[in-house]
Design an enzyme around this catalytic site. Structure first.
Site, PDB file in Angstrom:
ATOM      1  N   HIS A 156       0.865  -1.178   0.000  1.00 49.58           N
ATOM      2  CA  HIS A 156       0.000   0.000   0.000  1.00 49.58           C
ATOM      3  C   HIS A 156       0.908   1.237   0.000  1.00 49.58           C
ATOM      4  O   HIS A 156       1.998   1.197   0.568  1.00 49.58           O
ATOM      5  CB  HIS A 156      -0.851  -0.054   1.276  1.00 49.58           C
ATOM      6  CG  HIS A 156      -1.910   1.001   1.401  1.00 49.58           C
ATOM      7  ND1 HIS A 156      -1.624   2.288   1.770  1.00 49.58           N
ATOM      8  CD2 HIS A 156      -3.248   0.948   1.213  1.00 49.58           C
ATOM      9  CE1 HIS A 156      -2.761   2.984   1.815  1.00 49.58           C
ATOM     10  NE2 HIS A 156      -3.762   2.191   1.477  1.00 49.58           N
ATOM     11  N   ASP A 216       3.343  -4.424   8.017  1.00 48.72           N
ATOM     12  CA  ASP A 216       2.087  -3.679   7.925  1.00 48.72           C
ATOM     13  C   ASP A 216       0.955  -4.688   8.039  1.00 48.72           C
ATOM     14  O   ASP A 216       0.622  -5.392   7.092  1.00 48.72           O
ATOM     15  CB  ASP A 216       2.040  -2.950   6.582  1.00 48.72           C
ATOM     16  CG  ASP A 216       0.690  -2.290   6.314  1.00 48.72           C
ATOM     17  OD1 ASP A 216      -0.219  -2.406   7.165  1.00 48.72           O
ATOM     18  OD2 ASP A 216       0.554  -1.662   5.253  1.00 48.72           O
ATOM     19  N   GLN A 269      -4.266  -5.341   7.010  1.00 49.65           N
ATOM     20  CA  GLN A 269      -5.294  -6.253   6.504  1.00 49.65           C
ATOM     21  C   GLN A 269      -5.406  -7.522   7.332  1.00 49.65           C
ATOM     22  O   GLN A 269      -6.403  -8.225   7.250  1.00 49.65           O
ATOM     23  CB  GLN A 269      -5.008  -6.616   5.041  1.00 49.65           C
ATOM     24  CG  GLN A 269      -5.190  -5.460   4.090  1.00 49.65           C
ATOM     25  CD  GLN A 269      -6.597  -4.878   4.126  1.00 49.65           C
ATOM     26  OE1 GLN A 269      -7.564  -5.595   4.340  1.00 49.65           O
ATOM     27  NE2 GLN A 269      -6.711  -3.565   3.945  1.00 49.65           N
ATOM     28  N   LYS A 329      -9.821  -0.599  10.774  1.00 50.30           N
ATOM     29  CA  LYS A 329      -9.969  -1.770   9.896  1.00 50.30           C
ATOM     30  C   LYS A 329     -10.282  -3.019  10.705  1.00 50.30           C
ATOM     31  O   LYS A 329     -10.314  -4.125  10.159  1.00 50.30           O
ATOM     32  CB  LYS A 329      -8.693  -1.983   9.088  1.00 50.30           C
ATOM     33  CG  LYS A 329      -8.497  -0.903   8.010  1.00 50.30           C
ATOM     34  CD  LYS A 329      -7.388  -1.274   7.052  1.00 50.30           C
ATOM     35  CE  LYS A 329      -6.797  -0.068   6.362  1.00 50.30           C
ATOM     36  NZ  LYS A 329      -7.533   0.400   5.195  1.00 50.30           N
ATOM     37  N   CYS A 337      -4.719   2.394  -3.694  1.00 50.39           N
ATOM     38  CA  CYS A 337      -3.451   2.891  -3.114  1.00 50.39           C
ATOM     39  C   CYS A 337      -2.343   1.877  -3.267  1.00 50.39           C
ATOM     40  O   CYS A 337      -1.509   1.713  -2.365  1.00 50.39           O
ATOM     41  CB  CYS A 337      -3.633   3.266  -1.641  1.00 50.39           C
ATOM     42  SG  CYS A 337      -4.840   4.551  -1.399  1.00 50.39           S
TER      43      CYS A 337
HETATM   44  C1  LIG Z   1      -2.207  -2.746   3.562  1.00 49.42           C
HETATM   45  C2  LIG Z   1      -2.537  -1.367   4.029  1.00 49.42           C
HETATM   46  N1  LIG Z   1      -1.566  -0.590   4.511  1.00 49.42           N
HETATM   47  C3  LIG Z   1      -1.810   0.658   4.965  1.00 49.42           C
HETATM   48  C4  LIG Z   1      -3.069   1.192   4.943  1.00 49.42           C
HETATM   49  C5  LIG Z   1      -3.264   2.570   5.470  1.00 49.42           C
HETATM   50  O1  LIG Z   1      -4.004   2.562   6.672  1.00 49.42           O
HETATM   51  P1  LIG Z   1      -4.584   3.905   7.268  1.00 49.42           P
HETATM   52  O2  LIG Z   1      -5.322   4.587   6.179  1.00 49.42           O
HETATM   53  O3  LIG Z   1      -5.480   3.452   8.381  1.00 49.42           O
HETATM   54  O4  LIG Z   1      -3.446   4.725   7.764  1.00 49.42           O
HETATM   55  C6  LIG Z   1      -4.120   0.414   4.432  1.00 49.42           C
HETATM   56  C7  LIG Z   1      -5.504   0.910   4.342  1.00 49.42           C
HETATM   57  O5  LIG Z   1      -5.810   1.953   3.839  1.00 49.42           O
HETATM   58  C8  LIG Z   1      -3.842  -0.890   3.964  1.00 49.42           C
HETATM   59  O6  LIG Z   1      -4.806  -1.670   3.476  1.00 49.42           O
END
Ligand SMILES: Cc1ncc(COP(=O)(O)O)c(C=O)c1O
Ligand SMILES: Cc1ncc(COP(=O)(O)O)c(C=O)c1O
Lengths: 406, 145, 406, 145
Positions: free
Chosen positions: C122, C199, C202, C225, C364
Site C-alpha cells: 500500500h 504492515d 489487513q 480496519k 493505493c
Molecule cells: C495494507 C494497508 N496498509 C496501509 C493502509 C493505510 O491505513 P490507514 O489509512 O489506516 O493509515 C491500508 C488501508 O488503507 C492498507 O490496506
C-alpha cells in the site's frame, strides 16, 4: 448564555464523582468536557454513515466524502481562512507541530536562519522546533519573557536582527493564560523574512480566531480542548506556503503517481493528508464548533472573563498564594499559582477528594517554570460551564488544604 | 476532607514531610543518585555512603511533595546500617506495599509503622510515583553497582 | 458464530440505504463497520470519565490513566507482545509508518544499507520508506512479485545479498488478499542484519497476530480496519529497538527535562507518545478487540475463508472476469478482479445503486497495478458480518452490470 | 438498476464510450495535455491542434470509465472549429452543468443534447472527477497559453 442549560448539555456533570461529590472540573486547559451534541455526532456517524472518505462511489462513502468537504469549509470560516484548502486535518497540535517542523526543516528544502520560540511555550511547541533546528544545524533560541510572564518585545526585536527562518509562539499560555499580540509578533517576524507559527491550543475555545487578522503563516489547534473529540486537530496554513511545503506525511490519498524511482503528490488539501482521516473526529469537531457558535464565542468570553477576574481576586485574598504572571487584556481563563508551604500535588490531591479537579505540575512548560524559578505550580482553568459558585467552593477548600498541610 | 485522604496523609507522613530527619541543605557531598519525577518536576538528590557493603549514612536534598519527601526520609531511616542485600529487600517490600496491583496485604508485608503509613497510596495510584520516587531511584542505583 | 446475531450488533445494517436497499457492505479492506459495543464505549468514555491521561491526580483523570495502562496490557496480549511497553499508541498505520521511517532514518542515527519494500505494498508502506531512503541517500528497491502476485522469494534472497537496513512488507495485500510468510521473511532479513517492519492493516481483523512468532521488529495496524474507531492505531516494536529509537514525535508527556540547549526523554512507552493521546480511540479500540475475541478470531477466520472460497468460485464462473493473483493459504478475505469491457468505476457505480458497496480504483497500490499491467480494478472485501447470500446477490448484479455496459 | 443510474448512463454516454468518435490508437502526435485522475488511475492524452486561435482538430487516447471517455469524446466534438474563447465558455458551461452545487438548472445552461446527457452527474458527485477529467485538464492548459 444560560449556565444551567449549558451545564445540562454535558453528561459528565449529571453524575457524582466516586467520592460522592459533584464534579467541579477546573482542568479545561488540559482537555474540556464534551457536550451531548458532540458525543451524539460521533455515535451517529458510526451508526448511520460510517465509511472511508474520498474513495468509494457507493453510499455511505459518498456521504462521508461530501461531509468532509463541507466541514472543511465550515472550519475555514470558523478560523477566518480565505480558502477551505488552507485547512488541513491533523490528529492534534502535537501531531501537527511535529509534522510541520519536519516538513519545513526536513527533506531537501534548505532553510537558513535561526528558529525562535517564546519562553512560555508548551513542550509541544518547543521541542519539535528545537530538534528540527538541531537537525538543520540552525541556531535555536528562546525569546525571553518579562517578569510578569509576557513576551519581552524588545528582546524579540533584538533577536530578529539575526537572520530568522521561523518564529513559533502560542496565542495564549497554558500556564499563565497570558495572551500574545499575534498580529504584532507576525508583522515583526515577516519584516525579518521569518514564518510565524501560532499554537492556538488555549485560544480556540475562549476567543475568536481570525488567522487573516493575525496574518500568521500557520496556526494549529486540537479539537479536544474545544469541546471536541480526542485525536483530531486542525493545521491552518496559507495557500501559498502549503502548496510549496513538503507533504506533512506520505501515504494513501495524497499520492498522484507512485513509481519505484519517485512519487508525485495531489493538490491541496490532499497533499498534506495521508492515510485514513479521523473521520469520526472530524464529525465530532464540527459539532463542537457548532456548539461554540451556538453559545456565541463573545458570550463565552464575557462569561469566562468575569469568572477569571473573580478567581484572581479570591486567590489574591488567600495569604501565601502567589499567582504566576500578570493579567493582560488578551488572556485566556487560566490561572496558575503557588502556595507557600504546600506542594501543588498535595493541594491537587486534597481538592480531588472534594470532587474538585485542578492540575499540579509543570504543565509541560518547564522553560516557563524555570523563568519563574519554580518546578511546579497549581493551575485552575475555566470553560463555558464554569460558575462563580465553583470558584468560591474551590478557594474555600484551598484554604482548608492550607490549614491541613501547613 | 475524607477518610481515604486522612489515611494517605497520616500523621507520620505529614510530620516527616514538615520536619524531615535526613534532609540536608547544601551538602559538600556529590549526590550518589538523582531521583526525578518528570510528571511534576520533583527532584531529590540522595547522598549515600556505603562501607563494607553496609549503608553507613543516607541523606537527601531537593524538593517534592509531602509524600515523596516523607517517603524518602523514611527510606533513609529504614536503610541505615543495613547491608545492601537487606536494603534491597526492604525496598522491594516498600514498593509492593504501595502497589495497588499487589494481592498481599500491607500488614502481611511489614509491621513497620513508618512503612505502613504509606499503604494508603494503594488507593491513590496516581501518587505512586511520589511515594516511590527515592526508592526506585536508589534501587536502580544499587542494582547497577 | 451466529451471523444474524453478529449483524444485529452493527447499527448501520439496521437501516436501508438512501436508494431503499439493504446495505451490502463489501469494502471492509478500506474500513470496517462498527458494532454497538465500540460506539457505546466511546460515548461512555466522554459521558462518564473524560479527562486527560497520565497527568491529573483527580478523578476522572486517575481512572483514564489506569485504563490506558490496562488497555496497553490487553493489546500486548492480543498481538503476542512480551511487554506492554512494546505497544505504542499511534493515530493509524500511515501515521505510524511515517513517524517510524523518520525515527529510523532521520535525525542523527546514521543507517547503512538499502531499504526494501515489496511490490504489493500500500502507498502508506511504500512512499514513507522511499522518501526516508532518499533523504538518507540509501538505495530504495522493490522486491519483485511472481506472476501470481506473491513475493518472489528468490528475488528477495538475491536482493538481500546487498547490505540492507530495513525490509517493509505487509502481512497481507489489500488488493489480492495474498498473505506473506512473515516468519520466513523476517528470518532472512535478520540474517542480513536488516530490521523487518510488518504492515498488518489487513491481517488484524482476519487472522491471529503473534509478533513473537513472526519475529518482526515492528508491526503496525489501524483500529478502523478491525471494527474500531478512526484515528487510532498501534505500533509494536521490540523493547530493545524501541528503547534506542529516536522518539516518534516530541511534545507533552514524553519529555524528561527540557532546556534551551537540550531535551531528555522519558522511558518506554512514554518516550514515543507525544501529546494528548486519542483516548476515546483507545477505549474504542479496546472494545473492538473485545468484540473480536468474543467471536473468536479462529471462528471469524473459518467463516470468512468459506465465503472467500465461494466468492472466488462464483466470480470465476462469470465470463470476462479475471481475478488478480492466486489464492494462498495465508490469505485475507479480499478479492480483486477486472471485467473485460467494463471499467471498475462503472461497475462500482452500478452496484452502488443496488446498495452494494465495492471499491474501484488502484486501492493505493499503484506499484501492484503496474505489476498486473492495469490501472484499476474492482475489489470485494469481506468481514465477519458478510454472508453467502450477499455474495450470491453481488455476483448476480455483477452479471447484470456486464450485460448493461457491454 | 434504478432510474438515477439509467439517466447517468444515458444512451449517448454508453454509445459514445463504446464507440468514441475522437479516439485515436497510437498517434504520431505528441500529447498536448495529460488528463489524470489520481483516485482511480484513469488517464487520457489529448491531442489538440489550434490554428489562428481556432480548434482545428481534437483527438484523445488513453483509458477511463465510460463517463470519462464519453465526456472527453463529447468535448472534442463540442470544441471542434470553435475559437479558444468560445471553447473556454463551453468548458465553463459543461463544468457548471455537472456541478451539484450549481443553482442553475442544466436546461438553462445549454440545449445541447450531448452535453445535457451528463447533467445526471449532479446526482453522483463522486463521479464528477470522471465527467470533468478531460475538460478540467484542457481548461488548465488553455488558461496557461
Ligand atoms: C495494507 C494497508 N496498509 C496501509 C493502509 C493505510 O491505513 P490507514 O489509512 O489506516 O493509515 C491500508 C488501508 O488503507 C492498507 O490496506
Ligand atoms: C499551549 C499548548 N500547546 C500544545 C498543547 C498540546 O496539545 P495536544 O496534547 O492536544 O497535542 C497543549 C495542551 O496540552 C497546550 O496547552
Amino acid at each position: 448564555m444560560n449556565l444551567e442549560s449549558i451545564k445540562s448539555q454535558f453528561p459528565i456533570f449529571q453524575q457524582k464523582t466516586p467520592v460522592g461529590k459533584e464534579l467541579v472540573y477546573l482542568d479545561n486547559a488540559s482537555t474540556t468536557q464534551k457536550p451531548d451534541c458532540v458525543i451524539d455526532a460521533i455515535a451517529d456517524f458510526y451508526k448511520f454513515s460510517n465509511a472511508n472518505a474520498g474513495r468509494g462511489v457507493y453510499w455511505p462513502a459518498t456521504e462521508v466524502t461530501g461531509r468532509v468537504v463541507d466541514i472543511r469549509q465550515r472550519l475555514a470560516k470558523f478560523i477566518g481562512a480565505a480558502r477551505p484548502e488552507e485547512v488541513v486535518f491533523t490528529h492534534g497540535v502535537t501531531d501537527a507541530l511535529n509534522k510541520l517542523a519536519l516538513a519545513i526543516f526536513g527533506g531537501s528544502q534548505k532553510r537558513e536562519g535561526q528558529v525562535l520560540v517564546s519562553g512560555m511555550e508548551h513542550h509541544s511547541n518547543f521541542v519539535p522546533w528545537q530538534m528540527a533546528a538541531r537537525h538543520g544545524s540552525l541556531p535555536f533560541k528562546v525569546i525571553p519573557l518579562t517578569d510578569s510572564g509576557a513576551i519581552d518585545m524588545e528582546a524579540y526585536a533584538q533577536l530578529l536582527k539575526e537572520p530568522t527562518s521561523l518564529v513559533a509562539v502560542s496565542a495564549a499560555s497554558n500556564v499563565t493564560g497570558i495572551g500574545n499580540d499575534i498580529s504584532r509578533l507576525s508583522q515583526m517576524a515577516h519584516n525579518s523574512g521569518a514564518l510565524l507559527v501560532v499554537d492556538a491550543s488555549q485560544a480556540v475555545a475562549h476567543q475568536p480566531i481570525d488567522v487573516r487578522q493575525w496574518d500568521c503563516d500557520f496556526m494549529v489547534f486540537s479539537g479536544h480542548k474545544a469541546y471536541g473529540p480526542t485525536g483530531i486537530g486542525v493545521l491552518y496554513g496559507t495557500y501559498e506556503v502549503l502548496v510549496e511545503l513538503n507533504p506533512l506525511a506520505y501515504g494513501g490519498g495524497m499520492v498522484q503517481e507512485v513509481n519505484e524511482s519517485d512519487t508525485t503528490f495531489r493538490m491541496l488539501p490532499h497533499r498534506h493528508e495521508a492515510g485514513t482521516l479521523n473521520l469520526a473526529g472530524i464529525v465530532g469537531l464540527e459539532a463542537a464548533i457548532a456548539f461554540i457558535e451556538k453559545q456565541g464565542i463573545a458570550n463565552i468570553q464575557a462569561h469566562e472573563n468575569a469568572l477569571y477576574e473573580l478567581l484572581r481576586k479570591k486567590l489574591n485574598e488567600v495569604s501565601g498564594v502567589a499567582i504566576l504572571g500578570r493579567s493582560s487584556s488578551l488572556q485566556c481563563p487560566v490561572v496558575s499559582f503557588t502556595v507557600e508551604g504546600v506542594h501543588p500535588h498535595d493541594m491537587a490531591t486534597y481538592l480531588a477528594t472534594e470532587g474538585i479537579s485542578i492540575r499540579a505540575g509543570h504543565h509541560c512548560a518547564q522553560p516557563l517554570m524555570k523563568h519563574f524559578g519554580i518546578t511546579a505550580c497549581s493551575r485552575i482553568s475555566l470553560a463555558c460551564y464554569s460558575s462563580g459558585q465553583e470558584i468560591e467552593q474551590t478557594v474555600d477548600q484551598l484554604k482548608e488544604a492550607i490549614a491541613f498541610f501547613r | 476532607m475524607n477518610k481515604a485522604l486522612q489515611s494517605l496523609y497520616k500523621e507520620v507522613i505529614l510530620s516527616r514531610a514538615k520536619v524531615p530527619r535526613y534532609e540536608c541543605k547544601a551538602p559538600d557531598l556529590v549526590p550518589t543518585v538523582e531521583a526525578y519525577n518528570p510528571l511534576c518536576g520533583d527532584k531529590f538528590y540522595l547522598y549515600v555512603s556505603i562501607e563494607d557493603g553496609v549503608f553507613k549514612e543516607l541523606k537527601f536534598s531537593g524538593f517534592g511533595c509531602s509524600i515523596s519527601k516523607a517517603s524518602t526520609d523514611v527510606m533513609c531511616d529504614a536503610l541505615s546500617h543495613k547491608t545492601i542485600q537487606e536494603g534491597l529487600l526492604i525496598i522491594d517490600t516498600f514498593l509492593e506495599l504501595i502497589d495497588d496491583k499487589s494481592s498481599v496485604s500491607p500488614e502481611q508485608l511489614t509491621d513497620s509503622k513508618e512503612l505502613l503509613a504509606f499503604a494508603a497510596a494503594r488507593d491513590f495510584p496516581e501518587r505512586k510515583t511520589c511515594a516511590n520516587l527515592g526508592w526506585e531511584a536508589l534501587r536502580l542505583h544499587l542494582q547497577s553497582l
